[in-house]
Design a protein around this motif. Structure first.
Motif, PDB file in Angstrom:
ATOM      1  N   ILE A  77      15.457  48.054  28.519  1.00 46.79           N
ATOM      2  CA  ILE A  77      14.745  49.199  28.872  1.00 46.79           C
ATOM      3  C   ILE A  77      13.811  49.483  27.430  1.00 46.79           C
ATOM      4  O   ILE A  77      13.505  50.712  27.545  1.00 46.79           O
ATOM      5  N   SER A  78      13.436  48.433  26.823  1.00 51.13           N
ATOM      6  CA  SER A  78      12.788  48.613  25.880  1.00 51.13           C
ATOM      7  C   SER A  78      11.129  47.973  25.912  1.00 51.13           C
ATOM      8  O   SER A  78      11.146  46.988  26.040  1.00 51.13           O
ATOM      9  N   ALA A  80       9.184  47.250  23.701  1.00 50.70           N
ATOM     10  CA  ALA A  80       8.832  46.534  22.644  1.00 50.70           C
ATOM     11  C   ALA A  80       9.524  45.108  23.044  1.00 50.70           C
ATOM     12  O   ALA A  80       9.167  43.940  22.677  1.00 50.70           O
ATOM     13  N   GLU A  81      10.402  45.201  23.919  1.00 48.36           N
ATOM     14  CA  GLU A  81      11.006  43.917  24.421  1.00 48.36           C
ATOM     15  C   GLU A  81      10.600  43.143  25.580  1.00 48.36           C
ATOM     16  O   GLU A  81      10.365  42.027  25.718  1.00 48.36           O
ATOM     17  N   GLU A  87      10.540  50.192  30.845  1.00 53.14           N
ATOM     18  CA  GLU A  87      10.545  51.664  30.855  1.00 53.14           C
ATOM     19  C   GLU A  87      10.327  52.363  31.921  1.00 53.14           C
ATOM     20  O   GLU A  87      11.065  52.906  32.503  1.00 53.14           O
ATOM     21  N   ILE A 129      -2.778  53.471  23.330  1.00 53.79           N
ATOM     22  CA  ILE A 129      -3.843  53.638  22.683  1.00 53.79           C
ATOM     23  C   ILE A 129      -3.589  54.676  21.365  1.00 53.79           C
ATOM     24  O   ILE A 129      -2.783  55.276  21.524  1.00 53.79           O
ATOM     25  N   TRP A 131      -1.503  53.668  19.212  1.00 52.51           N
ATOM     26  CA  TRP A 131       0.042  53.884  19.050  1.00 52.51           C
ATOM     27  C   TRP A 131       0.930  55.223  19.589  1.00 52.51           C
ATOM     28  O   TRP A 131       1.914  55.380  19.230  1.00 52.51           O
ATOM     29  N   HIS A 182       3.343  39.110  23.010  1.00 50.04           N
ATOM     30  CA  HIS A 182       3.519  40.306  22.241  1.00 50.04           C
ATOM     31  C   HIS A 182       2.589  41.519  22.093  1.00 50.04           C
ATOM     32  O   HIS A 182       2.781  42.507  21.632  1.00 50.04           O
ATOM     33  N   LYS A 185       3.480  44.412  24.043  1.00 55.92           N
ATOM     34  CA  LYS A 185       5.129  44.946  23.858  1.00 55.92           C
ATOM     35  C   LYS A 185       5.010  46.205  22.705  1.00 55.92           C
ATOM     36  O   LYS A 185       5.634  45.662  21.664  1.00 55.92           O
ATOM     37  N   GLU A 186       4.213  47.111  22.932  1.00 59.54           N
ATOM     38  CA  GLU A 186       4.377  48.273  22.282  1.00 59.54           C
ATOM     39  C   GLU A 186       3.962  47.945  20.697  1.00 59.54           C
ATOM     40  O   GLU A 186       4.153  48.427  19.782  1.00 59.54           O
ATOM     41  N   THR A 187       2.827  47.040  20.495  1.00 58.74           N
ATOM     42  CA  THR A 187       2.066  46.615  19.348  1.00 58.74           C
ATOM     43  C   THR A 187       1.065  47.321  19.149  1.00 58.74           C
ATOM     44  O   THR A 187       0.230  47.219  18.140  1.00 58.74           O
ATOM     45  N   ALA A 188       0.238  47.749  20.205  1.00 58.99           N
ATOM     46  CA  ALA A 188      -1.126  48.416  20.294  1.00 58.99           C
ATOM     47  C   ALA A 188      -2.089  47.298  19.770  1.00 58.99           C
ATOM     48  O   ALA A 188      -3.187  47.646  19.026  1.00 58.99           O
TER      49      ALA A 188
END
Lengths: 199, 277
Positions: A77-78, A80-81, A87, A129, A131, A182, A185-188
Protein backbone atom coordinates in the motif's frame (compact mmCIF):
# COMPACT_ATOMS: atom_id res chain seq x y z
CA UNK A 1 -19.17 12.63 -1.43
CA UNK A 2 -16.82 14.90 -3.37
CA UNK A 3 -17.04 17.35 -0.52
CA UNK A 4 -16.05 14.76 2.08
CA UNK A 5 -13.04 13.60 0.07
CA UNK A 6 -11.85 17.14 -0.56
CA UNK A 7 -12.31 18.03 3.11
CA UNK A 8 -10.39 15.02 4.44
CA UNK A 9 -7.56 15.41 1.96
CA UNK A 10 -7.29 19.14 2.54
CA UNK A 11 -7.09 18.47 6.25
CA UNK A 12 -4.34 15.95 5.57
CA UNK A 13 -2.47 18.44 3.36
CA UNK A 14 -2.71 20.92 6.24
CA UNK A 15 -0.97 18.47 8.58
CA UNK A 16 -4.16 17.75 10.55
CA UNK A 17 -5.22 14.57 12.33
CA UNK A 18 -6.40 11.84 9.96
CA UNK A 19 -6.96 8.09 9.90
CA UNK A 20 -4.60 6.19 7.60
CA UNK A 21 -7.13 4.48 5.37
CA UNK A 22 -4.97 2.68 4.48
CA UNK A 23 -2.52 5.57 3.92
CA UNK A 24 -2.72 9.33 4.40
CA UNK A 25 -2.53 10.15 0.69
CA UNK A 26 -5.65 8.05 0.08
CA UNK A 27 -7.33 8.96 3.37
CA UNK A 28 -10.41 10.61 1.83
CA UNK A 29 -11.88 7.66 -0.04
CA UNK A 30 -13.00 5.44 2.82
CA UNK A 31 -14.65 8.28 4.81
CA UNK A 32 -16.41 9.52 1.65
CA UNK A 33 -17.84 6.14 0.67
CA UNK A 34 -18.70 5.60 4.35
CA UNK A 35 -20.60 8.88 4.22
CA UNK A 36 -22.49 7.56 1.21
CA UNK A 37 -23.22 4.31 3.08
CA UNK A 38 -24.53 6.10 6.17
CA UNK A 39 -26.59 8.70 4.28
CA UNK A 40 -27.72 7.18 1.00
CA UNK A 41 -28.09 3.43 1.50
CA UNK A 42 -31.69 2.18 1.85
CA UNK A 43 -33.15 3.23 5.20
CA UNK A 44 -30.07 5.21 6.15
CA UNK A 45 -31.74 8.60 5.95
CA UNK A 46 -33.95 7.82 8.96
CA UNK A 47 -31.44 5.51 10.67
CA UNK A 48 -31.01 5.81 14.41
CA UNK A 49 -27.61 6.01 16.03
CA UNK A 50 -27.51 2.25 16.63
CA UNK A 51 -28.20 1.62 12.94
CA UNK A 52 -25.48 4.03 11.90
CA UNK A 53 -23.17 2.20 14.29
CA UNK A 54 -23.98 -1.08 12.60
CA UNK A 55 -23.51 0.33 9.09
CA UNK A 56 -20.16 1.90 10.01
CA UNK A 57 -18.76 -1.18 11.72
CA UNK A 58 -19.90 -3.51 8.93
CA UNK A 59 -18.47 -1.14 6.36
CA UNK A 60 -15.10 -0.66 8.02
CA UNK A 61 -14.70 -4.26 9.11
CA UNK A 62 -15.64 -5.92 5.91
CA UNK A 63 -14.51 -4.33 3.84
CA UNK A 64 -12.18 -2.30 4.40
CA UNK A 65 -10.19 -4.22 6.84
CA UNK A 66 -10.55 -7.67 5.39
CA UNK A 67 -9.78 -6.51 1.88
CA UNK A 68 -7.05 -4.16 3.11
CA UNK A 69 -5.34 -7.08 4.80
CA UNK A 70 -5.18 -8.86 1.43
CA UNK A 71 -3.38 -5.92 -0.18
CA UNK A 72 -0.99 -5.51 2.70
CA UNK A 73 -0.21 -9.23 2.78
CA UNK A 74 0.12 -9.88 -0.95
CA UNK A 75 1.16 -6.58 -2.49
CA UNK A 76 1.83 -3.16 -1.02
CA UNK A 77 0.00 0.00 0.00
CA UNK A 78 3.05 2.21 -0.48
CA UNK A 79 3.18 4.75 -3.31
CA UNK A 80 6.97 4.64 -3.13
CA UNK A 81 6.85 0.90 -3.76
CA UNK A 82 4.07 0.37 -6.31
CA UNK A 83 2.78 3.84 -7.24
CA UNK A 84 -0.63 5.35 -6.59
CA UNK A 85 -2.43 2.12 -7.54
CA UNK A 86 -1.29 0.78 -4.16
CA UNK A 87 -2.71 3.73 -2.24
CA UNK A 88 -5.75 5.13 -4.02
CA UNK A 89 -6.33 1.81 -5.82
CA UNK A 90 -6.32 -0.21 -2.60
CA UNK A 91 -8.50 2.34 -0.80
CA UNK A 92 -11.02 2.39 -3.65
CA UNK A 93 -11.15 -1.39 -3.65
CA UNK A 94 -11.57 -1.56 0.13
CA UNK A 95 -14.35 1.03 0.07
CA UNK A 96 -16.13 -0.80 -2.76
CA UNK A 97 -16.09 -4.04 -0.78
CA UNK A 98 -17.35 -2.34 2.37
CA UNK A 99 -20.19 -0.56 0.60
CA UNK A 100 -21.15 -3.74 -1.24
CA UNK A 101 -21.63 -5.61 2.02
CA UNK A 102 -23.58 -2.73 3.59
CA UNK A 103 -25.90 -2.78 0.57
CA UNK A 104 -26.54 -6.49 1.12
CA UNK A 105 -23.96 -8.07 -1.19
CA UNK A 106 -22.92 -11.71 -0.72
CA UNK A 107 -19.24 -12.46 0.01
CA UNK A 108 -18.79 -13.28 -3.69
CA UNK A 109 -20.29 -9.93 -4.69
CA UNK A 110 -18.10 -8.20 -2.11
CA UNK A 111 -15.03 -9.81 -3.64
CA UNK A 112 -16.25 -8.83 -7.10
CA UNK A 113 -16.71 -5.19 -6.02
CA UNK A 114 -13.17 -5.07 -4.62
CA UNK A 115 -11.82 -6.64 -7.78
CA UNK A 116 -13.64 -4.23 -10.15
CA UNK A 117 -12.46 -1.18 -8.23
CA UNK A 118 -8.82 -2.30 -8.19
CA UNK A 119 -8.86 -3.45 -11.80
CA UNK A 120 -9.66 0.06 -12.97
CA UNK A 121 -7.00 1.69 -10.87
CA UNK A 122 -4.18 -0.54 -12.16
CA UNK A 123 -1.15 1.32 -13.44
CA UNK A 124 -1.88 4.53 -11.55
CA UNK A 125 1.37 6.43 -10.96
CA UNK A 126 2.43 8.58 -8.03
CA UNK A 127 3.72 11.92 -9.42
CA UNK A 128 2.86 14.65 -6.92
CA UNK A 129 3.71 18.21 -7.95
CA UNK A 130 6.35 19.83 -5.72
CA UNK A 131 6.37 16.70 -3.54
CA UNK A 132 3.14 17.90 -1.98
CA UNK A 133 0.22 15.56 -1.31
CA UNK A 134 -2.10 18.01 -3.09
CA UNK A 135 -2.06 17.81 -6.89
CA UNK A 136 -3.21 15.35 -8.21
CA UNK A 137 -3.82 13.55 -4.91
CA UNK A 138 -6.81 15.48 -3.53
CA UNK A 139 -9.02 15.31 -6.62
CA UNK A 140 -7.93 11.77 -7.35
CA UNK A 141 -9.42 10.67 -4.03
CA UNK A 142 -12.81 12.11 -5.07
CA UNK A 143 -12.72 10.32 -8.43
CA UNK A 144 -11.64 7.05 -6.79
CA UNK A 145 -14.54 7.29 -4.32
CA UNK A 146 -17.04 7.41 -7.19
CA UNK A 147 -15.25 4.46 -8.79
CA UNK A 148 -15.77 2.55 -5.54
CA UNK A 149 -19.51 3.27 -5.50
CA UNK A 150 -19.83 2.27 -9.12
CA UNK A 151 -17.86 -0.94 -8.56
CA UNK A 152 -20.13 -1.87 -5.63
CA UNK A 153 -23.23 -1.14 -7.72
CA UNK A 154 -21.95 -3.18 -10.67
CA UNK A 155 -21.11 -6.11 -8.42
CA UNK A 156 -24.58 -5.98 -6.86
CA UNK A 157 -26.20 -6.23 -10.30
CA UNK A 158 -24.27 -9.45 -10.92
CA UNK A 159 -24.46 -12.77 -9.12
CA UNK A 160 -20.93 -12.75 -7.78
CA UNK A 161 -19.52 -15.00 -10.48
CA UNK A 162 -16.63 -13.23 -12.17
CA UNK A 163 -13.77 -14.13 -14.43
CA UNK A 164 -10.88 -12.21 -12.85
CA UNK A 165 -10.40 -13.05 -9.19
CA UNK A 166 -9.40 -10.47 -6.59
CA UNK A 167 -6.18 -12.39 -5.98
CA UNK A 168 -5.35 -12.10 -9.72
CA UNK A 169 -5.81 -8.33 -9.62
CA UNK A 170 -3.75 -7.97 -6.45
CA UNK A 171 -0.92 -9.98 -8.01
CA UNK A 172 -1.18 -7.83 -11.15
CA UNK A 173 -1.00 -4.67 -9.07
CA UNK A 174 2.14 -5.90 -7.30
CA UNK A 175 3.87 -6.88 -10.56
CA UNK A 176 2.84 -3.71 -12.39
CA UNK A 177 4.27 -1.76 -9.47
CA UNK A 178 7.50 -3.69 -9.66
CA UNK A 179 7.87 -2.88 -13.37
CA UNK A 180 7.02 0.80 -12.91
CA UNK A 181 9.88 3.29 -13.33
CA UNK A 182 11.04 4.84 -10.05
CA UNK A 183 10.11 8.23 -11.59
CA UNK A 184 6.49 7.39 -10.84
CA UNK A 185 6.90 6.18 -7.28
CA UNK A 186 6.60 9.21 -5.07
CA UNK A 187 9.90 10.74 -6.20
CA UNK A 188 8.42 13.73 -8.08
CA UNK A 189 10.85 13.01 -10.94
CA UNK A 190 8.25 12.27 -13.63
CA UNK A 191 4.68 12.82 -14.81
CA UNK A 192 2.73 15.84 -13.62
CA UNK A 193 5.54 16.71 -11.25
CA UNK A 194 7.79 17.68 -14.18
CA UNK A 195 5.21 18.79 -16.75
CA UNK A 196 3.40 21.36 -14.66
CA UNK A 197 5.21 24.64 -14.17
CA UNK A 198 5.10 25.87 -10.62
CA UNK A 199 3.93 29.40 -10.13
CA UNK B 1 -2.34 -13.29 8.75
CA UNK B 2 -0.77 -10.79 11.06
CA UNK B 3 -2.29 -7.47 10.00
CA UNK B 4 -5.06 -6.11 12.19
CA UNK B 5 -7.73 -3.56 11.32
CA UNK B 6 -6.10 -1.29 13.88
CA UNK B 7 -2.73 -1.54 12.09
CA UNK B 8 -4.29 -0.57 8.79
CA UNK B 9 -6.48 2.18 10.16
CA UNK B 10 -4.47 4.21 12.59
CA UNK B 11 -4.80 7.81 13.65
CA UNK B 12 -1.89 9.95 12.58
CA UNK B 13 -0.90 13.37 11.32
CA UNK B 14 -0.79 14.47 7.70
CA UNK B 15 0.23 14.72 5.00
CA UNK B 16 1.70 11.24 4.34
CA UNK B 17 1.56 7.98 6.26
CA UNK B 18 4.78 6.65 4.78
CA UNK B 19 6.60 10.00 4.84
CA UNK B 20 5.19 11.58 8.02
CA UNK B 21 3.64 8.97 10.32
CA UNK B 22 6.19 6.22 9.55
CA UNK B 23 9.35 8.34 10.09
CA UNK B 24 7.85 9.78 13.28
CA UNK B 25 7.20 6.28 14.61
CA UNK B 26 10.69 5.14 13.56
CA UNK B 27 12.37 8.05 15.36
CA UNK B 28 10.25 7.45 18.46
CA UNK B 29 11.11 3.75 18.40
CA UNK B 30 14.82 4.54 18.10
CA UNK B 31 14.65 6.86 21.11
CA UNK B 32 12.50 4.52 23.19
CA UNK B 33 14.21 1.22 22.37
CA UNK B 34 17.82 2.13 21.64
CA UNK B 35 18.37 5.09 23.97
CA UNK B 36 15.88 4.99 26.85
CA UNK B 37 15.43 1.21 26.86
CA UNK B 38 19.10 0.25 26.46
CA UNK B 39 21.76 0.65 29.17
CA UNK B 40 25.58 0.60 28.99
CA UNK B 41 27.76 -1.84 30.98
CA UNK B 42 27.49 0.38 34.04
CA UNK B 43 23.69 0.22 33.97
CA UNK B 44 23.28 3.83 32.80
CA UNK B 45 20.59 4.25 30.14
CA UNK B 46 22.30 5.33 26.90
CA UNK B 47 20.03 8.38 26.70
CA UNK B 48 22.04 9.98 29.52
CA UNK B 49 25.25 9.84 27.47
CA UNK B 50 23.87 11.10 24.15
CA UNK B 51 25.55 14.23 22.85
CA UNK B 52 24.18 14.31 19.33
CA UNK B 53 21.93 12.42 16.94
CA UNK B 54 22.59 11.96 13.23
CA UNK B 55 19.78 11.47 10.75
CA UNK B 56 20.48 10.04 7.29
CA UNK B 57 17.65 9.81 4.76
CA UNK B 58 17.59 7.71 1.60
CA UNK B 59 15.55 7.54 -1.62
CA UNK B 60 12.03 8.87 -1.58
CA UNK B 61 12.16 10.01 2.06
CA UNK B 62 14.98 12.33 1.10
CA UNK B 63 13.64 13.30 -2.36
CA UNK B 64 10.11 14.26 -1.33
CA UNK B 65 10.57 14.54 2.42
CA UNK B 66 10.43 18.33 2.54
CA UNK B 67 6.91 18.52 1.10
CA UNK B 68 5.70 15.63 3.23
CA UNK B 69 6.87 17.04 6.56
CA UNK B 70 9.28 14.10 6.98
CA UNK B 71 12.08 16.12 8.52
CA UNK B 72 10.04 17.77 11.25
CA UNK B 73 8.17 14.51 11.89
CA UNK B 74 11.52 12.88 12.70
CA UNK B 75 12.38 15.64 15.16
CA UNK B 76 8.99 15.16 16.84
CA UNK B 77 9.56 11.40 16.97
CA UNK B 78 12.97 11.91 18.59
CA UNK B 79 11.25 13.96 21.28
CA UNK B 80 9.00 10.94 21.82
CA UNK B 81 5.71 12.26 20.44
CA UNK B 82 3.39 9.45 19.31
CA UNK B 83 1.86 9.97 15.85
CA UNK B 84 -1.52 8.61 16.96
CA UNK B 85 -1.80 10.88 20.01
CA UNK B 86 -0.13 14.20 19.21
CA UNK B 87 -2.53 17.08 18.51
CA UNK B 88 -2.04 19.41 15.51
CA UNK B 89 -1.57 22.41 17.83
CA UNK B 90 1.19 20.58 19.73
CA UNK B 91 2.86 19.78 16.41
CA UNK B 92 2.79 23.41 15.31
CA UNK B 93 4.04 24.66 18.66
CA UNK B 94 6.99 22.26 18.92
CA UNK B 95 8.06 22.71 15.30
CA UNK B 96 8.12 26.48 15.73
CA UNK B 97 10.09 26.17 18.98
CA UNK B 98 12.61 23.74 17.48
CA UNK B 99 13.09 25.93 14.42
CA UNK B 100 13.70 28.98 16.57
CA UNK B 101 16.09 27.36 19.06
CA UNK B 102 17.70 24.55 17.05
CA UNK B 103 17.25 22.41 20.15
CA UNK B 104 15.50 19.05 20.24
CA UNK B 105 14.22 17.83 23.62
CA UNK B 106 15.30 14.24 23.03
CA UNK B 107 13.02 11.68 24.73
CA UNK B 108 11.18 14.43 26.62
CA UNK B 109 7.81 12.75 26.02
CA UNK B 110 9.27 9.46 27.28
CA UNK B 111 10.25 10.93 30.63
CA UNK B 112 14.01 11.23 29.92
CA UNK B 113 14.50 14.70 28.52
CA UNK B 114 17.96 15.43 27.14
CA UNK B 115 18.46 18.56 25.04
CA UNK B 116 20.57 18.21 21.91
CA UNK B 117 21.33 20.55 19.02
CA UNK B 118 19.78 19.27 15.80
CA UNK B 119 18.21 21.08 12.88
CA UNK B 120 16.58 19.56 9.83
CA UNK B 121 19.32 21.24 7.75
CA UNK B 122 21.83 18.94 9.51
CA UNK B 123 20.17 15.81 8.09
CA UNK B 124 22.30 13.86 5.62
CA UNK B 125 20.33 13.61 2.36
CA UNK B 126 20.82 10.75 -0.09
CA UNK B 127 17.87 11.16 -2.52
CA UNK B 128 19.45 9.06 -5.27
CA UNK B 129 20.40 6.14 -3.04
CA UNK B 130 17.73 3.46 -2.96
CA UNK B 131 18.39 0.86 -0.32
CA UNK B 132 17.59 -2.63 -1.52
CA UNK B 133 14.88 -3.43 0.96
CA UNK B 134 12.66 -0.37 0.43
CA UNK B 135 12.97 3.09 -1.10
CA UNK B 136 11.77 4.79 2.12
CA UNK B 137 14.79 4.27 4.35
CA UNK B 138 16.36 6.23 7.20
CA UNK B 139 19.32 5.59 9.46
CA UNK B 140 19.55 7.07 12.95
CA UNK B 141 22.74 7.25 15.00
CA UNK B 142 23.35 8.47 18.52
CA UNK B 143 26.85 9.63 19.46
CA UNK B 144 28.35 10.58 22.84
CA UNK B 145 30.63 13.51 23.73
CA UNK B 146 33.76 11.60 22.63
CA UNK B 147 32.28 10.91 19.19
CA UNK B 148 31.72 7.31 20.12
CA UNK B 149 28.75 5.57 18.48
CA UNK B 150 26.16 4.59 21.09
CA UNK B 151 23.39 3.26 18.90
CA UNK B 152 22.55 2.89 15.24
CA UNK B 153 19.54 1.51 13.39
CA UNK B 154 18.07 1.68 9.90
CA UNK B 155 14.29 1.82 9.56
CA UNK B 156 12.06 1.33 6.55
CA UNK B 157 8.73 3.12 6.27
CA UNK B 158 6.86 0.59 4.18
CA UNK B 159 3.55 2.45 3.71
CA UNK B 160 0.47 3.20 5.77
CA UNK B 161 2.61 4.17 8.76
CA UNK B 162 4.11 0.69 9.08
CA UNK B 163 7.77 0.65 10.12
CA UNK B 164 10.28 -2.21 9.92
CA UNK B 165 13.77 -2.07 11.46
CA UNK B 166 16.78 -3.44 9.56
CA UNK B 167 17.23 -6.12 12.19
CA UNK B 168 13.64 -7.31 11.91
CA UNK B 169 11.94 -9.80 9.69
CA UNK B 170 9.50 -7.93 7.37
CA UNK B 171 6.67 -10.05 8.70
CA UNK B 172 7.06 -8.83 12.27
CA UNK B 173 5.95 -5.26 11.76
CA UNK B 174 2.69 -5.73 13.60
CA UNK B 175 1.78 -7.04 16.97
CA UNK B 176 -0.13 -10.19 17.66
CA UNK B 177 1.83 -12.66 15.57
CA UNK B 178 1.50 -15.30 18.21
CA UNK B 179 -2.28 -14.99 18.34
CA UNK B 180 -4.16 -17.91 16.87
CA UNK B 181 -6.93 -16.48 14.72
CA UNK B 182 -10.15 -18.42 14.19
CA UNK B 183 -10.16 -17.58 10.46
CA UNK B 184 -6.62 -16.97 9.23
CA UNK B 185 -6.30 -15.81 5.61
CA UNK B 186 -3.73 -14.26 3.34
CA UNK B 187 -5.53 -14.53 0.04
CA UNK B 188 -8.99 -13.74 -1.15
CA UNK B 189 -9.52 -17.43 -2.03
CA UNK B 190 -8.88 -18.36 1.63
CA UNK B 191 -11.20 -15.59 2.84
CA UNK B 192 -13.99 -16.74 0.51
CA UNK B 193 -13.51 -20.33 1.70
CA UNK B 194 -14.10 -19.17 5.32
CA UNK B 195 -17.26 -17.32 4.22
CA UNK B 196 -18.57 -20.38 2.42
CA UNK B 197 -17.84 -22.85 5.20
CA UNK B 198 -19.32 -20.67 7.96
CA UNK B 199 -22.03 -18.81 6.08
CA UNK B 200 -20.69 -15.60 7.62
CA UNK B 201 -20.20 -12.33 5.74
CA UNK B 202 -16.70 -10.88 5.38
CA UNK B 203 -17.26 -8.36 8.18
CA UNK B 204 -18.08 -11.09 10.71
CA UNK B 205 -15.00 -13.15 9.75
CA UNK B 206 -12.87 -10.06 10.35
CA UNK B 207 -14.68 -9.26 13.62
CA UNK B 208 -14.02 -12.78 14.93
CA UNK B 209 -10.32 -12.38 14.11
CA UNK B 210 -10.13 -8.97 15.79
CA UNK B 211 -11.83 -10.33 18.91
CA UNK B 212 -9.32 -13.18 19.08
CA UNK B 213 -6.51 -10.62 19.26
CA UNK B 214 -8.06 -9.25 22.45
CA UNK B 215 -8.81 -12.49 24.22
CA UNK B 216 -7.36 -11.06 27.45
CA UNK B 217 -10.01 -8.38 27.52
CA UNK B 218 -13.19 -9.00 29.55
CA UNK B 219 -15.32 -7.91 26.60
CA UNK B 220 -13.33 -8.15 23.35
CA UNK B 221 -16.35 -7.59 21.13
CA UNK B 222 -17.33 -4.25 22.67
CA UNK B 223 -13.71 -3.16 22.74
CA UNK B 224 -13.26 -3.84 19.02
CA UNK B 225 -16.57 -2.19 18.08
CA UNK B 226 -15.79 0.87 20.20
CA UNK B 227 -12.33 1.09 18.62
CA UNK B 228 -13.87 1.06 15.16
CA UNK B 229 -16.41 3.69 16.13
CA UNK B 230 -13.60 5.87 17.46
CA UNK B 231 -11.82 5.64 14.08
CA UNK B 232 -15.03 6.73 12.38
CA UNK B 233 -15.36 9.69 14.74
CA UNK B 234 -11.82 10.80 13.91
CA UNK B 235 -12.71 10.57 10.20
CA UNK B 236 -15.79 12.73 10.79
CA UNK B 237 -13.92 15.26 12.94
CA UNK B 238 -11.23 15.46 10.27
CA UNK B 239 -13.86 16.49 7.73
CA UNK B 240 -15.39 19.05 10.09
CA UNK B 241 -12.02 20.51 10.98
CA UNK B 242 -11.25 21.02 7.28
CA UNK B 243 -14.43 23.04 6.83
CA UNK B 244 -13.24 25.51 9.47
CA UNK B 245 -9.90 26.23 7.80
CA UNK B 246 -9.13 29.19 5.52
CA UNK B 247 -6.52 30.29 3.01
CA UNK B 248 -4.50 28.28 0.50
CA UNK B 249 -3.02 24.90 1.39
CA UNK B 250 0.46 25.05 2.93
CA UNK B 251 3.57 24.20 0.93
CA UNK B 252 3.90 27.12 -1.48
CA UNK B 253 1.96 25.63 -4.41
CA UNK B 254 -0.93 27.98 -3.55
CA UNK B 255 -3.51 25.24 -4.06
CA UNK B 256 -6.98 26.57 -3.29
CA UNK B 257 -9.08 24.97 -0.58
CA UNK B 258 -12.43 23.93 -2.01
CA UNK B 259 -14.24 22.09 0.78
CA UNK B 260 -15.33 25.11 2.90
CA UNK B 261 -16.67 27.00 -0.13
CA UNK B 262 -18.43 23.98 -1.61
CA UNK B 263 -20.02 23.21 1.74
CA UNK B 264 -21.38 26.75 2.01
CA UNK B 265 -22.75 26.65 -1.54
CA UNK B 266 -24.47 23.27 -1.13
CA UNK B 267 -25.96 24.46 2.14
CA UNK B 268 -27.35 27.55 0.40
CA UNK B 269 -28.85 25.50 -2.44
CA UNK B 270 -30.62 23.14 -0.07
CA UNK B 271 -31.17 24.74 3.36
CA UNK B 272 -33.64 21.96 4.30
CA UNK B 273 -30.81 19.49 4.57
CA UNK B 274 -29.43 18.48 7.89
CA UNK B 275 -26.25 20.40 8.58
CA UNK B 276 -24.44 17.10 9.01
CA UNK B 277 -24.55 16.63 5.25
Amino acid sequence: MNLVTLAVNEENASGGRVVTAPTNGAAGIIPAVGFYATHYSPGASYAKKADRHRIVTTYLLTAAAAIGVLYKEQASISGAEVGCQGEVGSASSMAAAGLCEVLGGSPEQVENAAEIAMEHNLGLTCDPISWLVQVPCIERNAIAATKAVNAARMALMGDGVHRVSLDDVITTMRETGKDMSHKYKETALGGLAVNVVEC
Amino acid sequence: MSVSLFDLFSVGVGPSSSHTVGPMRAARRFTAEKLVGTADDGGTPLIERVDSVQVELFGSLSATGAGHGTFTAILLGLEGWAAEKVRPDQVDERIAAMEASGTVQLAAQLGHRRDITLRTADFIQRPLTHLERHSNAMTLRAVDGDDQLLAEETYYSVGGGFVVAETEDPGTDSAGDDVVLPYPFRTSAELMAHCRSTGLPVSQIMLANECARREDSPDPRSEVLEGIWHLWEVMEECKNSALRREGPLPGGLKVRRRAPDWHARLWQQDPERSHAY
